[in-house]
Structures are given as structure tokens and as C-alpha cells.
Design an enzyme around this catalytic site. Structure first.
Site, short mmCIF file in Angstrom:
data_model
loop_
_atom_site.label_atom_id
_atom_site.label_comp_id
_atom_site.label_asym_id
_atom_site.label_seq_id
_atom_site.Cartn_x
_atom_site.Cartn_y
_atom_site.Cartn_z
CG ASP A 112 -15.38 -27.37 88.66
OD1 ASP A 112 -14.82 -26.55 88.25
OD2 ASP A 112 -16.80 -27.84 88.56
CE LYS A 116 -18.30 -17.34 84.39
NZ LYS A 116 -19.77 -17.26 83.99
CE1 TYR A 186 -12.10 -35.96 83.33
CE2 TYR A 186 -11.92 -36.45 85.71
CZ TYR A 186 -12.96 -36.30 84.68
OH TYR A 186 -14.00 -36.56 84.71
CD GLU A 187 -1.49 -37.66 86.64
OE1 GLU A 187 -0.44 -37.28 86.64
OE2 GLU A 187 -2.14 -38.00 87.58
#
Length: 206
Positions: A112, A116, A186-187
Site C-alpha cells: 500500500d 498522502k 496485482y503485478e
């Protein structure tokens, strides 16, 4: 990239405590077997299952999202693998239980990015946390880090220097090495849309 809440996930994990541990017992003989690997943030489990075929050994996978962990646990159970253990919790919580263990390789895959600025201390590669992770390595062990996020990559490079760790390998544009690496879901998704992947191998300075 996170999935929707799966109400079946928690009962499923409860029903498979042989694989999905409530917490790590560092005295469990499972963790005395070498080599020993750790993946922090396993997603849906594709990487940890694929990597075991490349680097056989015992694996511990952490994933704080219960629904995502439920999907990973289903895959592990279906595979019949007995050399994977999972814990559905945050690294900072699990660390207290695993701090006496020593891992050959620790994988940080598409963590993650906490984009911010006010959340930067939550990033896995925040220098104090990165030092904790590095402290779990055996002598000669390494952290293998991959991300598609340019800002997290730049931040991680800064934090490695601050933590006085060393970079054994830096690949700003990582060409996938199927003989020595596995893909997470994800990759696979990122590569399918042409996103660049960055990769680092990090070691403690001797």
C-alpha cells in the site's frame, strides 16, 4: 485493488486454523525449518504459491485484509500445500510474535503506497519499520521489494539510505524473470496495462 467484504472469509479462516493461524508461535517446529520465507501483504496468494515452486521452503504470509486473506487461504487449502502458514493481521501487530525468527528472504510486493504525505509513517518502507523488517533477516538474507508506484519507489530509496541499508540490486524498469520470480495478481494486472514495475533487493550492511 482491494476486494469487497466477504462475509464467509472469517468463518473460513476459523475452520482452517492449521493453515490460517490466529497468531504465530515462534516455538512451532514449522518455523525451525530452513529455508524460511516471509511475504508481508500476500494479496490473493498467487505470489506465495508460485514462489514456493521456485524457492522451496516454509512460507509465512501476512495480510491484514480479512476478505483478501480468505481468498488466499482458499487457494492454499485447495493446493494441498502444507508448507505455507497465513496470519490475517498487520505487520506491526505480528512483529511482536515473530521478532525472534530469522528469514532467508522477505518479500514486499506492491505494498500500500499510502499516497498522502501525512500517512507516510504507515508505509512498510518507512525507515524505522524497514529496520524492523531487516532485523528479521538471517545473516546474508535479503528483502525483495516490487512496486508499480513511482512515489513509493522514490520514497523507499530515500528510506533505505536513512536506515543505512544497502541496495544489492536496483531495477528501475524490471523485466520479469520467470525463472527466479513469481507474479502476484496485482503485478499481472499492472503489466497487462503497460505499467512499469520497479524492483529492489535490499540487504543489511555487514
Amino acid at each position: 485493488m482491494r476486494g469487497r467484504f466477504k462475509k464467509w472469509a472469517s468463518p473460513y479462516l476459523e475452520a482452517h486454523r492449521d493453515i490460517a493461524l490466529e497468531q504465530v508461535d515462534p516455538n512451532d517446529p514449522f518455523f525451525a525449518t530452513r529455508p524460511l520465507f516471509l511475504e508481508i501483504g500476500i494479496g490473493k496468494g498467487d505470489f506465495i504459491l508460485g514462489m514456493q515452486d521456485i524457492l522451496p521452503g516454509h512460507y509465512l504470509g501476512l495480510e491484514k485484509d480479512i476478505s483478501i486473506m480468505g481468498m488466499a487461504a482458499k487457494k492454499v487449502v485447495s493446493s494441498g500445500r502444507t508448507s505455507i502458514r497465513l496470519v490475517a493481521d498487520d505487520f506491526d501487530v505480528v512483529y511482536e510474535d515473530i521478532m525472534s525468527l530469522r528469514f532467508d528472504v522477505i518479500f514486499l510486493n506492491f505494498s500500500d503506497p499510502w499516497p498522502k504525505a501525512r500517512h507516510k509513517k504507515r508505509r512498510l518502507t518507512f525507515a524505522p519499520r524497514l529496520l524492523k523488517i531487516a532485523g528479521l533477516l538471517k545473516e546474508g538474507g535479503e528483502i525483495r521489494f516490487k512496486t508499480d508506484n513511482d512515489d513509493l519507489y522514490a520514497y523507499t530509496l530515500e528510506q533505505i539510505e536513512e536506515a543505512k541499508l544497502s541496495i544489492a540490486l536496483r531495477q528501475d524498469e524490471y523485466e520479469f524473470d520467470a525463472a527466479n520470480d513469481a507474479m502476484s495478481e496485482y503485478e499481472r494486472n499492472f503489466r497487462s496495462v503497460g505499467k512499469s514495475i520497479h524492483r529492489l533487493i535490499i540487504k543489511k550492511e555487514q
